[in-house]
Design an enzyme around this catalytic site. Structure first.
Site, PDB file in Angstrom:
ATOM      1  CE  LYS A  49      -4.230  -1.645   2.012  1.00  0.00           C
ATOM      2  NZ  LYS A  49      -5.317  -1.879   3.148  1.00  0.00           N
TER       3      LYS A  49
ATOM      4  CE  LYS B 244     -10.144 -12.321  -3.016  1.00  0.00           C
ATOM      5  NZ  LYS B 244      -9.289 -12.095  -1.267  1.00  0.00           N
TER       6      LYS B 244
ATOM      7  CE  LYS C 138     -14.653  -5.021   0.852  1.00  0.00           C
ATOM      8  NZ  LYS C 138     -14.247  -4.143   0.663  1.00  0.00           N
TER       9      LYS C 138
END
Ligand code: TRP
Length: 331
Positions: free
Chosen positions: A114, A196, A199
């Site tokens: 991040k 994957k 979201k």
């Protein structure tokens, strides 16, 4: 009778709740709501580690809460609440900060990732994120935490902190374990079957939300990538169609085998169309309940208030115990 063990989970209100989240985790939560004292938080404080637009953020957090209810989490059985409504999270975070080493935090893979992605905003929250997560989990004396691969390291550090504290002050925290669902499908992106289903995928065609409207669902499955030939088969060298078969199976409780028998020679077009319809059908009631809930903000805030109250009562006990053990003067 032994008291039920606590199962704790939280989701950041960012992106969308996907059918992958449903098949991989939520479907199983619905089944175990009676077996554990289940606690589900909207981790809104964690989401603040990256910039949020206030109006959108508020709307999305409320929407996630409504989706939890719409999908079938029952506030009579489980504790469902917003992390930011229970101030003990940040209080315990501070206390645990004093038992966590800076080196442990700078070494976390997610922090490094991040930091790279948000090079202009490497804030203290980003570094301290795992300690807030440890506080979330330890506050409720949680025994089990369902975690995906990306959160495994965070659960490990939570365990380290709990064990360290227990060694210093005597048994204080339950040391949580990863919860491995008995069944759960791993669902991949509709645009890249090696990734994957995320979201927060920037490509809107990659993921389907659990409250998506029918047209949009049909369109996304129509556009879903497929493999080179046109046979519907579950094979390692056919990751795209295998992923679609997994989704079809998860949404209908039909076995992959019976789906392959039916669709083997019918072609991808027909297969994807029927898959789209199955997903629409599966989530139509969820969407309907969701829209109703979002029109009843009074009800939503009352459920949230009760959730926070129950969570707060549990969390208070842990914080009081921790403060006593550390040697803070009793109020
Ligand atoms: N960090 C988790 C995620 O991004 C969300 C989360 C916050 C969480 N607190 C938690 C998950 C406690 C499990 C337990 O997925």
């Amino acid at each position: 009778m032994e008291p039920k063990k606590v199962l704790y989970s939280a989701i950041q209100p960012t992106g969308i709740i996907t059918i992958g989240n449903y098949a991989g985790a939520i479907a199983n939560w619905l089944k175990v709501q009676d077996d554990y004292t289940s606690i589900y938080a909207i981790a809104d404080l964690h989401a603040l580690t990256v910039r949020q637009v206030p109006q959108e953020f508020r709307q999305r957090a409320l929407s996630f809460f409504a989706q939890y209810l719409a999908v079938g989490l029952d506030p009579e059985k489980s504790v469902i609440y917003f992390q930011s409504h229970v101030p003990f999270h940040t209080e315990l975070q501070w206390l645990l900060n004093c038992y966590t080493y800076v080196g442990e935090m700078t070494r976390m893979t997610q922090f490094k990732d991040k930091s790279q992605k948000n090079a202009d905003n490497i804030n203290m929250g980003l570094l301290d994120y795992p300690v807030l997560m440890a506080a979330d989990i330890l506050l409720y004396q949680s025994a089990f935490v369902p975690v995906g691969a990306d959160q495994k390291q965070h659960l490990e550090i939570t365990r380290d902190i709990a064990i360290r504290f227990n060694n210093l002050y005597g048994e204080t925290f339950v040391v949580p374990e990863p919860y491995i669902a008995k069944q759960g499908a791993r669902i991949f992106s509709l645009q890249d079957p090696t990734a994957k289903m995320s979201k927060s995928d920037p490509d809107p065609n990659a993921a389907v939300s659990i409250i998506e409207d029918a047209d949009s669902i049909m369109r996304k499955f129509k556009r879903a990538v497929t493999d080179c030939d046109s046979v519907v088969e579950f094979r390692e060298d056919k990751p795209a169609i295998s992923n679609l078969l997994t989704i079809f199976s998860a949404m209908t409780d039909r076995s992959v085998e019976s789906l392959v028998n039916e669709y083997h020679d019918l072609g991808y077009r027909r297969f994807k169309h029927d898959l789209g319809e199955a997903v629409v059908e599966r989530f139509a009631p969820v969407r309907e309940r969701y829209l109703k809930l979002m029109n009843d903000k009074g009800y939503l805030s009352e459920v949230a208030r009760q959730g926070a109250e129950r969570a707060g009562r549990m969390a208070y006990k842990t914080v009081a115990k921790v403060k006593r053990k550390i040697g803070l003067v009793q109020p």
